[in-house]
Design a protein around this motif. Structure first.
Motif, PDB file in Angstrom:
ATOM      1  N   ALA A 100       0.844  -1.191   0.000  1.00 21.05           N
ATOM      2  CA  ALA A 100       0.000   0.000   0.000  1.00 21.05           C
ATOM      3  C   ALA A 100       0.880   1.242   0.000  1.00 21.05           C
ATOM      4  O   ALA A 100       1.965   1.258   0.588  1.00 21.05           O
ATOM      5  CB  ALA A 100      -0.927   0.003   1.213  1.00 21.05           C
ATOM      6  N   ILE A 101       0.396   2.281  -0.666  1.00 23.28           N
ATOM      7  CA  ILE A 101       1.103   3.561  -0.734  1.00 23.28           C
ATOM      8  C   ILE A 101       0.495   4.514   0.291  1.00 23.28           C
ATOM      9  O   ILE A 101      -0.724   4.706   0.350  1.00 23.28           O
ATOM     10  CB  ILE A 101       0.994   4.179  -2.139  1.00 23.28           C
ATOM     11  N   ARG A 102       1.361   5.114   1.101  1.00 17.05           N
ATOM     12  CA  ARG A 102       0.928   6.071   2.113  1.00 17.05           C
ATOM     13  C   ARG A 102       1.675   7.386   1.928  1.00 17.05           C
ATOM     14  O   ARG A 102       2.906   7.397   1.865  1.00 17.05           O
ATOM     15  CB  ARG A 102       1.204   5.517   3.513  1.00 17.05           C
ATOM     16  N   PRO A 103       0.970   8.513   1.820  1.00 21.60           N
ATOM     17  CA  PRO A 103       1.661   9.804   1.698  1.00 21.60           C
ATOM     18  C   PRO A 103       2.194  10.272   3.044  1.00 21.60           C
ATOM     19  O   PRO A 103       1.518  10.145   4.070  1.00 21.60           O
ATOM     20  CB  PRO A 103       0.555  10.734   1.187  1.00 21.60           C
ATOM     21  N   VAL A 104       3.409  10.810   3.057  1.00 21.73           N
ATOM     22  CA  VAL A 104       4.031  11.303   4.287  1.00 21.73           C
ATOM     23  C   VAL A 104       4.030  12.831   4.304  1.00 21.73           C
ATOM     24  O   VAL A 104       3.522  13.460   5.229  1.00 21.73           O
ATOM     25  CB  VAL A 104       5.463  10.760   4.434  1.00 21.73           C
ATOM     26  N   PHE A 105       4.605  13.435   3.280  1.00 19.52           N
ATOM     27  CA  PHE A 105       4.511  14.881   3.114  1.00 19.52           C
ATOM     28  C   PHE A 105       4.751  15.223   1.657  1.00 19.52           C
ATOM     29  O   PHE A 105       5.201  14.386   0.870  1.00 19.52           O
ATOM     30  CB  PHE A 105       5.472  15.642   4.035  1.00 19.52           C
ATOM     31  N   SER A 106       4.404  16.430   1.297  1.00 17.02           N
ATOM     32  CA  SER A 106       4.622  16.893  -0.069  1.00 17.02           C
ATOM     33  C   SER A 106       5.388  18.203  -0.046  1.00 17.02           C
ATOM     34  O   SER A 106       5.354  18.946   0.935  1.00 17.02           O
ATOM     35  CB  SER A 106       3.290  17.073  -0.807  1.00 17.02           C
ATOM     36  N   LEU A 107       6.088  18.457  -1.126  1.00 20.80           N
ATOM     37  CA  LEU A 107       6.727  19.754  -1.340  1.00 20.80           C
ATOM     38  C   LEU A 107       6.047  20.418  -2.528  1.00 20.80           C
ATOM     39  O   LEU A 107       5.825  19.787  -3.562  1.00 20.80           O
ATOM     40  CB  LEU A 107       8.215  19.612  -1.642  1.00 20.80           C
ATOM     41  N   ARG A 108       5.715  21.667  -2.359  1.00 21.97           N
ATOM     42  CA  ARG A 108       5.150  22.462  -3.447  1.00 21.97           C
ATOM     43  C   ARG A 108       6.057  23.659  -3.631  1.00 21.97           C
ATOM     44  O   ARG A 108       6.161  24.517  -2.750  1.00 21.97           O
ATOM     45  CB  ARG A 108       3.731  22.883  -3.073  1.00 21.97           C
ATOM     46  N   GLU A 109       6.805  23.665  -4.723  1.00 21.18           N
ATOM     47  CA  GLU A 109       7.823  24.685  -4.977  1.00 21.18           C
ATOM     48  C   GLU A 109       8.792  24.766  -3.804  1.00 21.18           C
ATOM     49  O   GLU A 109       9.200  25.854  -3.384  1.00 21.18           O
ATOM     50  CB  GLU A 109       7.190  26.048  -5.271  1.00 21.18           C
ATOM     51  N   GLY A 110       9.147  23.602  -3.262  1.00 18.89           N
ATOM     52  CA  GLY A 110      10.141  23.522  -2.201  1.00 18.89           C
ATOM     53  C   GLY A 110       9.633  23.737  -0.799  1.00 18.89           C
ATOM     54  O   GLY A 110      10.392  23.601   0.161  1.00 18.89           O
ATOM     55  N   VAL A 111       8.351  24.062  -0.647  1.00 21.66           N
ATOM     56  CA  VAL A 111       7.760  24.287   0.678  1.00 21.66           C
ATOM     57  C   VAL A 111       7.097  22.997   1.149  1.00 21.66           C
ATOM     58  O   VAL A 111       6.315  22.385   0.408  1.00 21.66           O
ATOM     59  CB  VAL A 111       6.736  25.433   0.647  1.00 21.66           C
ATOM     60  N   ARG A 112       7.387  22.595   2.396  1.00 16.80           N
ATOM     61  CA  ARG A 112       6.873  21.344   2.927  1.00 16.80           C
ATOM     62  C   ARG A 112       5.448  21.489   3.480  1.00 16.80           C
ATOM     63  O   ARG A 112       5.135  22.447   4.172  1.00 16.80           O
ATOM     64  CB  ARG A 112       7.793  20.829   4.036  1.00 16.80           C
ATOM     65  N   TYR A 113       4.620  20.472   3.174  1.00 13.51           N
ATOM     66  CA  TYR A 113       3.272  20.368   3.730  1.00 13.51           C
ATOM     67  C   TYR A 113       3.089  18.941   4.241  1.00 13.51           C
ATOM     68  O   TYR A 113       3.158  17.979   3.472  1.00 13.51           O
ATOM     69  CB  TYR A 113       2.213  20.673   2.667  1.00 13.51           C
ATOM     70  N   ASP A 114       2.868  18.809   5.541  1.00  5.38           N
ATOM     71  CA  ASP A 114       2.645  17.487   6.115  1.00  5.38           C
ATOM     72  C   ASP A 114       1.245  16.985   5.775  1.00  5.38           C
ATOM     73  O   ASP A 114       0.308  17.781   5.589  1.00  5.38           O
ATOM     74  CB  ASP A 114       2.836  17.525   7.628  1.00  5.38           C
ATOM     75  N   VAL A 115       1.111  15.675   5.708  1.00  4.75           N
ATOM     76  CA  VAL A 115      -0.172  15.070   5.370  1.00  4.75           C
ATOM     77  C   VAL A 115      -1.042  14.979   6.622  1.00  4.75           C
ATOM     78  O   VAL A 115      -0.697  14.280   7.577  1.00  4.75           O
ATOM     79  CB  VAL A 115       0.031  13.684   4.744  1.00  4.75           C
ATOM     80  N   ASP A 116      -2.161  15.715   6.618  1.00  4.92           N
ATOM     81  CA  ASP A 116      -3.082  15.684   7.754  1.00  4.92           C
ATOM     82  C   ASP A 116      -4.534  15.800   7.302  1.00  4.92           C
ATOM     83  O   ASP A 116      -5.417  16.149   8.091  1.00  4.92           O
ATOM     84  CB  ASP A 116      -2.758  16.807   8.742  1.00  4.92           C
ATOM     85  N   SER A 117      -4.803  15.503   6.038  1.00  5.60           N
ATOM     86  CA  SER A 117      -6.147  15.670   5.495  1.00  5.60           C
ATOM     87  C   SER A 117      -7.062  14.508   5.870  1.00  5.60           C
ATOM     88  O   SER A 117      -6.634  13.349   5.857  1.00  5.60           O
ATOM     89  CB  SER A 117      -6.086  15.778   3.968  1.00  5.60           C
ATOM     90  N   PRO A 118      -8.334  14.800   6.158  1.00  3.58           N
ATOM     91  CA  PRO A 118      -9.276  13.718   6.477  1.00  3.58           C
ATOM     92  C   PRO A 118      -9.605  12.820   5.293  1.00  3.58           C
ATOM     93  O   PRO A 118     -10.184  11.749   5.490  1.00  3.58           O
ATOM     94  CB  PRO A 118     -10.529  14.468   6.964  1.00  3.58           C
ATOM     95  N   VAL A 119      -9.263  13.220   4.073  1.00  5.71           N
ATOM     96  CA  VAL A 119      -9.584  12.369   2.923  1.00  5.71           C
ATOM     97  C   VAL A 119      -8.615  11.198   2.773  1.00  5.71           C
ATOM     98  O   VAL A 119      -8.909  10.225   2.080  1.00  5.71           O
ATOM     99  CB  VAL A 119      -9.604  13.161   1.597  1.00  5.71           C
ATOM    100  N   VAL A 120      -7.450  11.284   3.417  1.00  7.91           N
ATOM    101  CA  VAL A 120      -6.410  10.272   3.210  1.00  7.91           C
ATOM    102  C   VAL A 120      -6.810   8.951   3.864  1.00  7.91           C
ATOM    103  O   VAL A 120      -7.195   8.903   5.033  1.00  7.91           O
ATOM    104  CB  VAL A 120      -5.055  10.763   3.758  1.00  7.91           C
ATOM    105  N   VAL A 121      -6.675   7.883   3.093  1.00  7.87           N
ATOM    106  CA  VAL A 121      -6.935   6.537   3.595  1.00  7.87           C
ATOM    107  C   VAL A 121      -5.624   5.970   4.133  1.00  7.87           C
ATOM    108  O   VAL A 121      -4.642   5.831   3.409  1.00  7.87           O
ATOM    109  CB  VAL A 121      -7.478   5.620   2.488  1.00  7.87           C
ATOM    110  N   GLU A 122      -5.604   5.638   5.413  1.00  6.10           N
ATOM    111  CA  GLU A 122      -4.418   5.059   6.037  1.00  6.10           C
ATOM    112  C   GLU A 122      -4.382   3.551   5.808  1.00  6.10           C
ATOM    113  O   GLU A 122      -5.363   2.857   6.096  1.00  6.10           O
ATOM    114  CB  GLU A 122      -4.417   5.348   7.537  1.00  6.10           C
TER     115      GLU A 122
END
Length: 420
Positions: A392-414
């Motif tokens: 299974a693939i799980r998102p940890v964090f994303s970078l958008r133009e080098g800026v970090r955003y942690d994954v905390d959205s209620p839509v994410v399936v753990e």
């Protein structure tokens, strides 16, 4: 710290970048929002900040090619863009048919500009766009399309408008034949962008209905050209890739793909493991992977629509873009091919692969940091079918133009919630 060559260094991750045919352990350095270096053994002291990404999967920023994020304007249908975007591990979102020529200024001002995620759209062919999730078929007739003005608006907003969205399904065909599809085609050609076509029943059939749902795809494909996109190949509804008469892949699909048509999963409430297995076993793989989350099929914490249960898009299964990636892996697609659907292929479809979709030096530093978990995971679709996945693939964090955003959205399936 000042004076360091790099702002940020991602150290020791497994880089999967289909655009460069890369799948190996590399470090990624970022400077001023762009990829500055991609190589093994970069010294930590070269960067002002270092993030240890050992045991992580590093991909170009994920691109969701089928989103519904025209929040508030499309009623309960539209989700918050960043809940589906950077807070869910996704850098770029393409709203499919939410804004129209009448509402595009509001989409730009209230959704695209304030969002931390990159927000683009496929402009609706219809004057009303995606109000309340296309719940009222009387608003989507040929009389509710303005070809000339939609072309003008699309051309004036090419930074946002990357395609045109319309629907080919039994409810619409029973009312208007293929006239709206022809209008949408003319709009797309006038702007010079792809035509994106929804497949699978959306509205109840009118009058006597149509005798053969296969006629939808048979009349649609000849109207499309290279670069146009067929959505929902795995739909559980009639009128899609699988013939209602034979239960097998309709032969006109191969003809269309041979002419350069593309395929977007458009997961949503349409997704069927049974149909997906048939399509993939026939040798048809999706080009891109749109999640198709909206307020009628995803619990994102907002107030639910009163007509949710009666809407054909209503679904009972939680999903998100990375969960849809997990499902493609379970169906036997190789990891590199799955990653390509949400990176290089998607960027190419949007005509922006010169900026995103790859981790090549000089590209925008949109990056997805993921975990590839192993175990036994029970996956289910809206028809009630289940399959067991071993990864299974799980998102940890994303970078958008080098800026970090942690994954905390209620839509994410753990994945842990799916463990069996």
């Amino acid at each position: 710290m000042e004076g360091r060559p790099y702002d940020l260094l991602l150290k020791g991750g497994r880089v999967v970048d289909p655009a460069q045919r890369l799948d190996r352990m590399l470090d990624i350095a970022i400077k001023d929002g762009r990829i500055a270096a991609l190589e093994a053994g970069l010294a930590p002291e070269l960067a002002s900040e270092v993030i240890n990404t050992e045991d992580k999967l590093i991909a170009p920023g994920l691109i969701d090619t089928h989103a519904h994020i025209f929040e508030h304007v499309t009623g309960s249908f539209g989700l918050n863009p960043d809940s589906c975007g950077v807070r869910a591990g996704v850098s770029t979102l393409v709203d499919q048919g939410g804004p129209s020529l009448m509402t595009l200024p509001a989409f730009r001002h209230y959704v695209a500009e304030p969002a931390a995620s990159r927000v683009l759209c496929f402009l609706s062919a219809y004057l009303v766009g995606g109000l309340e999730g296309h719940h009222y078929p009387q608003l989507y007739s040929p009389e509710d399309v303005d070809v000339k003005r939609t072309i003008e608006i699309g051309l004036a907003n090419r930074d946002l408008v990357k395609g045109i969205k319309a629907h080919a399904e039994v409810g619409g065909k029973s009312r208007w034949g293929m006239e709206v599809i022809k209008q949408a085609r003319d709009i797309a050609r006038g702007i010079g962008v792809p035509l994106y076509i929804h497949l699978g029943q959306l509205w109840p059939e009118a009058g006597k209905g149509i005798d053969d749902p296969d006629t939808v795809i048979e009349e649609l494909v000849p109207l499309m050209q290279e670069g146009d996109i067929l959505a929902h190949p795995f739909t559980r509804h009639p009128g899609g890739f699988i013939s209602c008469k034979t239960g097998e892949l309709h032969p006109i699909i191969r003809e269309g793909l041979d002419r350069g048509l593309r395929v977007d999963v458009g997961h949503g409430s349409h997704f069927s493991f049974e149909m997906a297995q048939k399509v993939i076993e026939a040798g048809i793989l999706p080009t891109t992977l749109g999640a198709d989350m909206h307020g009628y099929n995803t619990d994102a914490g907002q107030v639910k629509a009163t007509n949710r249960e009666s809407n054909p898009f209503f679904g009972k299964t939680r999903f998100c873009l990375t969960h849809a990636m997990t499902e493609l892996l379970a169906l036997g697609m190789p990891l590199t091919d799955v990653v390509a659907t949400v990176t290089s292929n998607a960027a190419g479809m949007l005509g922006i692969d010169d900026e995103i979709g790859s981790l090549a030096v000089g590209k925008t530093a949109d990056i997805a940091v993921l975990e590839r978990e192993t175990g036994r995971f029970t996956l289910s679709d809206n028809s009630g079918m289940t399959v067991t996945a071993t990864e299974a693939i799980r998102p940890v964090f994303s970078l958008r133009e080098g800026v970090r955003y942690d994954v905390d959205s209620p839509v994410v399936v753990e994945p842990m919630d799916l463990a069996s």
